[in-house]
Enzyme design. Sequence first.
Site, PDB file in Angstrom:
ATOM      1  N   HIS A   1      37.947  49.750  17.371  1.00  0.00           N
ATOM      2  CA  HIS A   1      39.022  50.738  17.363  1.00  0.00           C
ATOM      3  C   HIS A   1      38.651  52.016  18.118  1.00  0.00           C
ATOM      4  O   HIS A   1      39.172  53.090  17.821  1.00  0.00           O
ATOM      5  CB  HIS A   1      39.432  51.057  15.922  1.00  0.00           C
ATOM      6  CG  HIS A   1      40.110  49.907  15.248  1.00  0.00           C
ATOM      7  ND1 HIS A   1      41.470  49.694  15.314  1.00  0.00           N
ATOM      8  CD2 HIS A   1      39.607  48.882  14.540  1.00  0.00           C
ATOM      9  CE1 HIS A   1      41.778  48.593  14.648  1.00  0.00           C
ATOM     10  NE2 HIS A   1      40.663  48.084  14.160  1.00  0.00           N
TER      11      HIS A   1
ATOM     12  N   HIS B   1      30.923  40.048   6.295  1.00  0.00           N
ATOM     13  CA  HIS B   1      31.042  40.901   7.474  1.00  0.00           C
ATOM     14  C   HIS B   1      29.698  41.574   7.766  1.00  0.00           C
ATOM     15  O   HIS B   1      28.733  41.427   7.006  1.00  0.00           O
ATOM     16  CB  HIS B   1      32.116  41.979   7.268  1.00  0.00           C
ATOM     17  CG  HIS B   1      33.513  41.464   7.384  1.00  0.00           C
ATOM     18  ND1 HIS B   1      34.105  40.717   6.399  1.00  0.00           N
ATOM     19  CD2 HIS B   1      34.446  41.604   8.357  1.00  0.00           C
ATOM     20  CE1 HIS B   1      35.347  40.404   6.757  1.00  0.00           C
ATOM     21  NE2 HIS B   1      35.580  40.941   7.941  1.00  0.00           N
TER      22      HIS B   1
ATOM     23  N   ASP C   1      42.820  36.793  12.711  1.00  0.00           N
ATOM     24  CA  ASP C   1      43.156  35.393  12.955  1.00  0.00           C
ATOM     25  C   ASP C   1      42.826  34.542  11.735  1.00  0.00           C
ATOM     26  O   ASP C   1      41.727  34.662  11.183  1.00  0.00           O
ATOM     27  CB  ASP C   1      42.360  34.860  14.151  1.00  0.00           C
ATOM     28  CG  ASP C   1      42.734  35.535  15.451  1.00  0.00           C
ATOM     29  OD1 ASP C   1      43.614  35.030  16.143  1.00  0.00           O
ATOM     30  OD2 ASP C   1      42.134  36.582  15.780  1.00  0.00           O
TER      31      ASP C   1
END
Length: 411
Positions: free
Chosen positions: A17, A104, A341
């Site tokens: 980002h 993650h 996704d």
Amino acid sequence: MSTFGTNFRVTTYGESHCRSVGCIVDGVPPGLGLTEADIQPQLSRRRPGQSALTTPRNEKDRVEIQSGTEFGYTLGTPIAMMVRNEDQRPHDYSEMDLYPRPSHADYTYLQKYGIKASSGGGRSSARETIGRVAAGAIAEKYLALTHNISVVAFVSSVGPIHLPLTLHPESPEYHKFLHNLTRETVDSFLPVRCPDTATGAAMSDLIAKYRDAQDSIGGTVTCVIKNIPAGLGEPCFDKLEAKLAHAMMSIPATKGFEIGSGFAGCEIPGSTHNDAFVKDPVTGKLTTKTNFSGGIQGGISNGMDVYFKVAFKSPATIGQEQNTATYDGKDGVLAAKGRHDPCVVPRAVPIVEAMAAITIMDQLVTQIGREAVRAPLPPVRQPAGVKTSQVVDGSERKEGSGGAGKVTGDE
């Protein structure tokens, strides 16, 4: 580190980002025709929002060449390429202030650097692969123009659903299928990019099922590289299959790599698995009757098609609530936000192609350099029966006579 390659070097930059992502590519030969139009098709194949089976993040991924070209040709200097992040939503990741998201890189990045990106996955995000795909497009153009080398990848499995042919790497039909496959054929089977109508439909249904359940599923991508000259690869630690494995396992979400017959080859006896050498009736060159080796022997390409498979895990970000812990160890429940996704393999296809092209380009430049410095030397005298040749440009140097041989003792 953020750089891959030795003589054809790709350095990527950017986070999920931040304002932009991109790359710097060094080692591109001067005089190659290159504009954004050569790069954009692959980025468009990778971009989000392609179908209902991918993340709805709305990014156009328009590439801008910043340096290294003039009047549509490369200058031989570093090429910088940039893609702006347009659809940023850092507020979707406020839960990361409290929780390391399951599976993650939030926790590991914090442990390594003592600081982490506050939104998205930072450098571990798949947004980073934009730079790889842009650089790979340059490599692909050079490889195609100079050596007719092509790289084609496709989705070979999603969850337990497999393209039937890929289950039998010893089958001649499988190798014929790989050799004849084109990128245009693969893309005609959207949205999954599995080149079989029935299998692709089943895969689509399975991905949609997990998406609707706010869950995810993994799969595999198979890649074939055609028309590679014999002689590429740098033993012992930079064998061609080792460099390809390095390249593929650096892609986010990868969990496995196998080349040639792969793990299935472990179940085949040597008498069946060995690739016997034969003379190609069309080209007159030495080739192999089978290709269980995946086009590589001793870490060096043998001129046959190179093919391999890459495994991608189920995406870690799901919408379901998950029991986890805060950074200070207190039990909690996390329901991740953001746009992700449900299965990454359809969009991973151009990323696998890009990393394959970058790897082959780097190895080709290295081998061309070796041939160039060797060229002024007198031909090497080999024992009778041994044939020597220049491999990169296809022109042969000094030939010996053929004949039967027998290998004894240690090789």
